[in-house]
Design an enzyme around this catalytic site. Structure first.
Site, PDB file in Angstrom:
ATOM      1  N   HIS A 138     -43.586 -81.896  34.762  1.00 21.98           N
ATOM      2  CA  HIS A 138     -44.604 -80.971  34.269  1.00 21.98           C
ATOM      3  C   HIS A 138     -44.232 -79.516  34.502  1.00 21.98           C
ATOM      4  O   HIS A 138     -45.090 -78.639  34.452  1.00 21.98           O
ATOM      5  CB  HIS A 138     -45.963 -81.288  34.904  1.00 21.98           C
ATOM      6  N   GLY A 139     -42.968 -79.286  34.812  1.00 22.27           N
ATOM      7  CA  GLY A 139     -42.481 -77.916  34.822  1.00 22.27           C
ATOM      8  C   GLY A 139     -42.778 -77.070  36.048  1.00 22.27           C
ATOM      9  O   GLY A 139     -42.786 -75.849  35.965  1.00 22.27           O
TER      10      GLY A 139
END
Lengths: 437, 278, 187
Positions: free
Chosen positions: C148-149
């Site tokens: 999710h970065g």
């Protein structure tokens, strides 16, 4: 108070209760089945095993689900995983011993339950379906117990599976293909273990399903009772709660105490020492015997040592063994007596106890080597077993002169209490009496 | 017929004990195991850690040359009263195989508390080859895997006297039961040792393993064959059933609870049913 | 059903009531006691706990700027040796650059005998939803979680992305100059 109102009906009082009742009357079903449901007032403790059995089904399913969380159905790991449960899993030894001994006590209770049914004629019309559903449960229990016994993958597991699946080889032509189908191979091995684990997990839920049908059928016809006379008026019955619930609960806890004694103090007494040796396909144990609950049938299997025409001794033994179980299914039509309960059938009572003793004796023979005098005794005992069902039951019903039957359950209760003590509580409407006390 | 249930119960119990106790009418062992006094016998019996420590010494210095104990880990020795440091030091005396390392090779390293007792032989074939064709079995479960038949009436009485020490009695009897003078009607094959307590024949491949004074025990226990046999039998009961102490303690609480609960239920039941003749 | 009889109100509890209540209590206590082992059995068992003992890691093969992954209690941990430039880059970040500020030196350690303290030992489990972040050498950015970065810096502090907290530090101790013990802070 009118008779119809006697045991009360479900009347939801709260808004939520009414809302649910209009949409899915499950509380009503529960209330009518386990609270208001009328049971004969003269049931004795032999009638408590149904409740005990349902609790043992729950115990076996719960502990079984737990064991399945840690067990590995792989021929190289199954034995180790059971030992892992026994040694390292928190409370694992307790779960395993509860499950192992639970099977023994499950069968002990089911045999007492079946004998009770035979004694009081619980199989007779209109309860034939109820009885047959019970027989189906018993068959499923046997299959479940057998496959469960294979899972620890000890010596007895392996060789028990080998011998039992070997029964099928007795049938000509189709026998060997059936055996290979069951085993998933040419001998007991990994595929066998995997499918037995799968089925051992499945069957208890099928048992639970048939138990629901069994209880449903029971609640349609109502319980039998020691007199064998059908309920005629409301004074013959008491509501299930609190009368039957409290009595069942007491019997259950006493039974559980005996069970707990074995779980905690003699956990391996009912088992077999050889099953603590890992399975070895090259070495057969000196004495292969099934668990005690299969021994009478094992004795019948080995009693047929002679060919009957085209039927070999081997096939004859297998047929006799399966027949010994299947004959239970037709008991409702074998018994020709008009009187239901053995209490009023002096000859049937005698033969019943002979049958019980003979069944125990068959079990003992099943544990003995199949040689010498034991073979002859097993043949005699097998003849008595089938004789009880196929000769005594039909003939006795026609020739026996039963004792005088009371007119109703209430009358029977009155007669007995008049005999035992004079100062008994007032009779009649139990609820009215209860309300006053 | 209130006594129907009593009769059925009696018949069922008789059936149960008869068939389980008498499952095999075997010719062996020729002599029944001799019953010993065990600290762990009976409903309140517990293991004696000092005895288990002596038994561990006998196992480690005698039996382990041929017999594996692969279901027991060094960490389990905490049950015998050893500290973490003692266990670490004891385990370090053993080498276990580990790997593969970064080059793909297996290597040996000192054992840690988390490791199981290493086996003396890499596999069953090697064990047989080193022992004249006989396989020295793993001893982890021996005290539960050997249970000579009890016979009548012992098997009926066993549940009532809570006798569950058939396994250690057997091990003790076997270890102390070697006989030099073989009866005339018994033939002992070459290379085997006559022992009338052996469960599956007249003789076994294991030579008498214990001799007087072969060990010295820190607590001053005399190293007689009988003492050592008893200590190692107790130790093997522990390896087979390490949670027996827990089991019996919990069992006592459960039974007391169930009996009180049963008494209360009986009183409740009497109250409920006192309202109605039955 | 009509209620024909009524108990007098305010009646004292009878012996009968006492028995019923006591029986009911026993049932409740018994059910609760039976429930416990069924829950207890799901906790990590003795073998798993024993396998979770501290591990020893040999650091001699790791160059400055290099990172390795070790496993303790079945979960991965990063061990990273920082270069001087990387430490300097980490120090330039201030409270405004991250969600959970912690001075960089509190997350850096080293053997007692060493001249500089330049080791970072952090959990390799993203504090967002448990993925393993990728190693990036783009000081001050040190790890990037592909799920999710989330972006962590060279010492494992959360810079941006959905994760809310820094990568936790496991208990560890330097046994000697080139040996690290993960899983225990006692030698």
């Amino acid at each position: 108070m009118s008779k119809l109102e006697h045991h009360g009906t479900y009347t939801p009082t709260t808004g939520v209760g009414k809302w649910i009742d209009a949409r899915m009357p499950l509380p009503r079903l529960m209330y009518d089945s386990f609270v208001a449901y009328p049971v004969p007032r003269n049931l004795n403790y032999a009638y408590t095993f149904g409740g005990i059995l349902s609790i043992f089904l729950v115990i076996q399913i719960l502990t079984g689900v737990v064991l399945a969380m840690h067990y590995v159905p792989d021929a190289t790991k199954a034995f180790d995983s059971v030992e892992h449960i026994m040694r390292d899993v928190n409370s694992g030894w307790l779960m395993r011993y509860m499950h192992q001994n639970g099977a023994h006590f499950f069968f002990l209770a089911v045999y007492l339950h079946i004998f009770r049914g035979l004694y009081y004629g619980s199989y007779k019309a209109p309860r034939e379906l109820l009885w047959i559903l019970g027989c189906i449960i018993y068959l499923l229990m046997m299959a479940t117990a057998f496959m469960g016994y294979v899972l620890p993958w000890g010596q007895m597991s392996f060789w028990g599976a080998t011998v039992i699946t070997g029964f099928f080889t007795a049938f000509p032509v189709i026998g060997v293909p059936i055996q290979e189908l069951l085993l998933g191979g040419f001998a007991v091995g990994d595929p066998t273990l995997n499918r037995f684990f799968s089925l051992h997990y499945l069957l208890p839920f099928m048992i639970a399903g048939v138990v629901i049908l069994h209880v449903w059928a029971l609640h349609v016809t109502g319980q039998t009772n020691p007199t064998g006379i059908e309920v005629k008026s409301k004074t013959d019955t008491v509501p299930f709660t609190p009368y039957a619930t409290i009595k069942d609960a007491f019997a259950l806890i006493v039974f559980l105490a005996v069970y707990a004694y074995f779980v905690f103090y003699m956990p391996n007494f009912l088992g077999h020492a050889d099953n603590y040796i890992p399975a070895d396909p090259m070495v057969t144990p000196a004495h292969i015997v099934p668990e005690w609950y299969f021994l009478p049938f094992y004795a019948i299997l080995r009693a047929i040592t002679f060919d009957i025409g085209p039927i070999t001794a081997k096939l004859g033994g297998v047929i006799a063994m399966f027949s010994a179980v299947l004959v239970l299914f037709i008991v409702p039509w074998l018994d020709t007596s008009k009187v239901r309960s053995a209490v009023y059938r002096p000859w049937f009572k005698l033969f019943f106890w002979l049958f019980v003793i003979n069944s125990v004796f068959l079990g003992w023979l099943g544990s003995q080597p199949a040689e010498g005098v034991y073979v002859a005794l097993a043949q005699l005992s097998t003849a008595i077993y089938f004789g009880f069902f196929l000769i005594v039951m039909p003939v006795l019903g026609l020739v026996e002169k039963p004792r005088r039957l009371p007119n109703s359950i209430t009358e029977a209760v009155l007669e007995r209490s008049a005999k035992t003590d004079g100062a008994s509580p007032p009779l009649g409407d139990p609820i009215a009496v209860a309300d006053k006390s | 017929m209130k006594n129907l249930v009593v009769k059925l119960g009696a018949a069922a119990i008789a059936a149960t004990v008869m068939v389980t106790g008498a499952w095999a009418a075997s010719a062996y062992p020729k002599n029944k195991p001799r019953e010993q006094d065990w600290s762990f016998a009976g409903p309140f019996g517990m293991y004696d850690p000092a005895q288990l420590q002596r038994g561990l010494k006998v196992y480690a210095e005698n039996c382990s040359a041929c017999h594996a104990l692969s279901r027991v880990s060094f960490r389990n020795l905490a049950d015998l009263g050893y500290s973490d440091d003692q266990i670490k030091a004891f385990a370090a005396n053993y080498e276990v195989e580990d790997g593969p390392d970064d080059f793909g090779d297996m290597f040996f390293r000192p054992a840690t508390a988390a490791d199981a007792f290493p086996s003396p032989f890499p596999n069953q074939e090697a064990a047989r080859a080193a022992n004249g064709g006989a396989y020295p079995p793993d001893l982890s479960l021996m005290a539960k895997a050997r249970a000579p038949i009890r016979g009548f009436p012992a098997f009926v009485l066993d549940p009532f006297r809570n006798y569950a020490e058939n396994g250690p009695d057997y091990i003790y009897s076997l270890l102390t039961g070697y006989k030099d003078d073989v009866p005339e009607d018994v033939s002992v094959p070459e290379g085997l040792w006559y022992n009338p307590y052996f469960a599956s024949g007249t003789a076994l491949a294991m030579a008498p393993p214990l001799f007087d004074d072969m060990h010295e025990f820190d607590d001053g226990t005399e190293a007689t064959v009988s003492n050592m046999a008893k200590d190692v039998a107790a130790f093997l009961m522990w390896t087979a059933e390490p949670h027996m102490d827990d089991r019996k303690q919990l069992g006592f609480r459960v039974l007391v609870f169930l009996l009180i609960f049963a008494a209360l239920l009986y009183l409740s039941k009497k109250q409920v049913w006192s309202r109605v003749e039955h | 059903m009509t209620d024909a009889t009524q108990e007098p109100e305010g009646d004292l509890p009878t012996r009968r009531d006492f028995i019923y209540v006591a029986t009911g209590m026993m049932g409740v206590v018994g059910a609760a006691a039976v429930a416990w082992p069924f829950i207890d059995q799901m906790r990590p068992d003795a073998e798993v706990r024993a396998a979770g003992l501290p591990i020893e890691v040999d650091l001699s093969a790791i160059e400055p700027g290099g990172t390795i992954v070790v496993t303790w209690r079945s979960k991965p941990y990063f061990i990273r040796q920082l270069t001087d430039d990387e430490i300097a880059a980490a120090d330039t970040l201030g409270e405004g650059d991250m969600k959970e500020y912690q001075p960089a030196e509190e997350r850096i350690a080293g053997p007692d005998a060493a001249e500089t303290r330049n080791w970072v030992i952090v959990s390799a489990t993203c504090t967002h939803l448990g993925c393993v972040p990728n190693i990036v050498d783009n000081a001050p950015e040190g790890w990037f979680c592909p799920c999710h970065g989330s972006v962590f810096d060279m010492v494992g502090r959360i810079l941006r992305g959905p994760a809310a907290t820094n990568l936790p530090l496991p208990p560890y101790v330097f046994a000697d100059e080139s040996t690290l013990v993960v899983g225990s802070d006692q030698v």
